[in-house]
Design an enzyme around this catalytic site. Sequence first.
Site, PDB file in Angstrom:
ATOM      1  N   SER A  59       0.968  -0.977  -0.488  1.00  0.00           N
ATOM      2  CA  SER A  59      -0.127   0.054  -0.099  1.00  0.00           C
ATOM      3  C   SER A  59       1.179   1.222  -0.181  1.00  0.00           C
ATOM      4  O   SER A  59       1.825   1.253  -1.035  1.00  0.00           O
ATOM      5  CB  SER A  59      -0.653  -0.470   1.383  1.00  0.00           C
ATOM      6  OG  SER A  59      -1.887   0.731   0.899  1.00  0.00           O
ATOM      7  N   ASP A 114      -9.172  -5.594  -5.408  1.00  0.00           N
ATOM      8  CA  ASP A 114      -8.521  -4.405  -4.662  1.00  0.00           C
ATOM      9  C   ASP A 114      -8.074  -3.043  -5.408  1.00  0.00           C
ATOM     10  O   ASP A 114      -8.331  -2.196  -6.156  1.00  0.00           O
ATOM     11  CB  ASP A 114      -6.517  -4.576  -4.378  1.00  0.00           C
ATOM     12  CG  ASP A 114      -6.145  -2.721  -4.267  1.00  0.00           C
ATOM     13  OD1 ASP A 114      -7.639  -2.615  -2.518  1.00  0.00           O
ATOM     14  OD2 ASP A 114      -4.621  -3.086  -3.223  1.00  0.00           O
ATOM     15  N   HIS A 143      -5.933  -6.516  -1.416  1.00  0.00           N
ATOM     16  CA  HIS A 143      -4.638  -5.569  -0.853  1.00  0.00           C
ATOM     17  C   HIS A 143      -4.063  -6.251  -0.528  1.00  0.00           C
ATOM     18  O   HIS A 143      -4.214  -7.094   0.628  1.00  0.00           O
ATOM     19  CB  HIS A 143      -5.689  -4.548  -0.026  1.00  0.00           C
ATOM     20  CG  HIS A 143      -4.729  -3.962   0.306  1.00  0.00           C
ATOM     21  ND1 HIS A 143      -4.482  -2.845  -1.077  1.00  0.00           N
ATOM     22  CD2 HIS A 143      -4.275  -2.741   0.851  1.00  0.00           C
ATOM     23  CE1 HIS A 143      -3.616  -1.591  -0.670  1.00  0.00           C
ATOM     24  NE2 HIS A 143      -4.067  -1.678   0.104  1.00  0.00           N
TER      25      HIS A 143
END
Length: 491
Positions: free
Chosen positions: A172, A434, A459
Site C-alpha cells: 500500500s 483491490d 490488497h
Amino acid sequence: MAFDTRALYVCKLNVLFIFALFAAVECLSKGFRSHARDDGSREAVFEEHWFTQKLDHFNGAESRVWKQRYFLNEAFYKPGGPVFLMIGGEGPANPAWMKNGTWLTYADKLGALCLMLEHRFYGKSHPTADLSTNNLRFLSSRQALADLAHFRTVMGEARGLTNNKWVAFGGSYPGSLAAWFRLKYPHLVHASVATSAPLHATVNFPEYLEVVWRSLASENAQCPLLVKKASDSLVEKLKDPETFGNITKDFNLCSKLQIQTEMDSAYLLEMLAGNFMDVVQYNEDNREFEGVQGGNITIKVLCDVMSDPSLGDPYARYGAVARLLMDTFSLKCLDASFSNYLRDMTNTSWEGPAAGGGRQWVYQTCTEFGFYQSTDSPNQPFTGFPLDYQLKQCADFYNVSAEQVAQAVAQTNEYYGGYNVKSSRIVFPNGSIDPWHALGITQDITAELPAVFIKGTAHCANMYPARSQDLPQLSLARDHVLLLLQQWLKN
C-alpha cells in the site's frame, strides 16, 4: 500491512490500529530470543530497537533528532546475503511481520537479514512533542524516504552491511515508498517489491468505488445494485427529519441522529459505505496473524446478507450489514457524529483518540496525495460523500485549502513521476479485487519494471502467509517475485 485513506477511524480504530504486541525482553545480538509457550514449544519474541534519526533531513541548520523504532531478525542471514528492509506505513509497525509473511519465506531461501523500520509519526516513533499542524510539517513521504536512506547508511556501516544488496518491501503506501526509495536512492537500495502501491497521486479518486462495484458484482451481479438501492433509500430518508429516530435504531447509532450540515449526512453515509469498502479491500486476505479481527467477513458474506429477502427490503439489509460489522468488532453502537469526529481529529495530543494514525494519515492526504474516495462517479453503488466533503476536512483539521491540496498533489506527481516510473528492479504486484490497483502499475513498464496482476485477490494478498486455500494464481505470483529477486540479486 496496509491501510485505506479513511484510516478506519470511523470504526473506532478497531481494524487498522490493532496490532500484536510482543513482550519486551533483554536485547540479544540477533534481535530476538525464544521463550517457552504453555505447550512446551518455543516462539520468537522480537525486541524494539531505537535509531537516532534527524528531524529535518532537508535543513542543515536543523540539529534536532529523535528516536525511531525498528525491528531486526537475523535468523535467516548468511554472511554476504541480502538485507531485506520492510517499510512501515500509516500505523504502528507490527512485530508480527518479523515472524510471518512471504518476505520471510524469501529471506529463508536467499539468506537475508530482515529489518523493519517504523514510519515517522506513527506507532512509537514520535519526532515531536505533539501532533500540532505546525509539527506535522515534518511528516511527509520525502522525509520518510530520507529516514530510510539515513537508516540504511548508518546501519550498513555499523553492521558491516554497506556492500550487501538491500531490497525494500512494502504494501500500500509503504509499497509506494519502496518504489520511490529505489527511484530516489538507487545507490542505496538494489531492488524493491512494491505491493498494492498507489503511485499516481490524485485529488479525486472515484475509481476506488467503481472497483468496489465490480468486485461486489464478481460475487453476485445483483449485489452492487442492491447496495445502491439501499444507499439511495437512506439518502431519501435523510431528507426528512421525521425519519431520524428510525434511522438511529436501524443502524444502532450511539445517539439520535442529527443532521445540521451536509458534513453530518456525508459522514454517516461514508461510514456505512465503509463497511463494504473495507471488506472488499481486504477480501479473504490472510491477516489474522496481525491481530486483525473480521477476516471471516468477506464479499460473499456481505452479498449473501444483501440478497436475503427474509431480512426485508435492501435498506433493511443494509442495516443488517452494519449490525453484523458492529458485532464482529464488538462495537456496542455506531458513533455517526461528525462533530465528535472533528473533535477527535483536531486533538493534537499523542494520547488523543486519532493519534494511532488517523490524524497523521489524513494530513498526508491533504498535503501530498489526495486519494479521496468520493461518490462523484455514476458507476459505483453509493451516494452522498462527494469530493467537497473530503476537501472540507482538510480545511477543518489543518487549515489546508482545496487549492493547496491540488497544488500538493501536482507536486507529488511531479517529484515522483506518477505512473511514469523511470527506474529498474522494481516489481509491482497488485490484486484485481483491490480498489487501489486503479492507481498502481498493472502492466509491465519494462522487463526490469514488471507488474504482477493477480486476478481474484485483494490488497497486499501476496505479502501475507501462504495457506492451502490460496488461489493458484496467488501462489504463482509469490513464486514469480522470488524468481525475480533471485535474478536481480545475481546482478
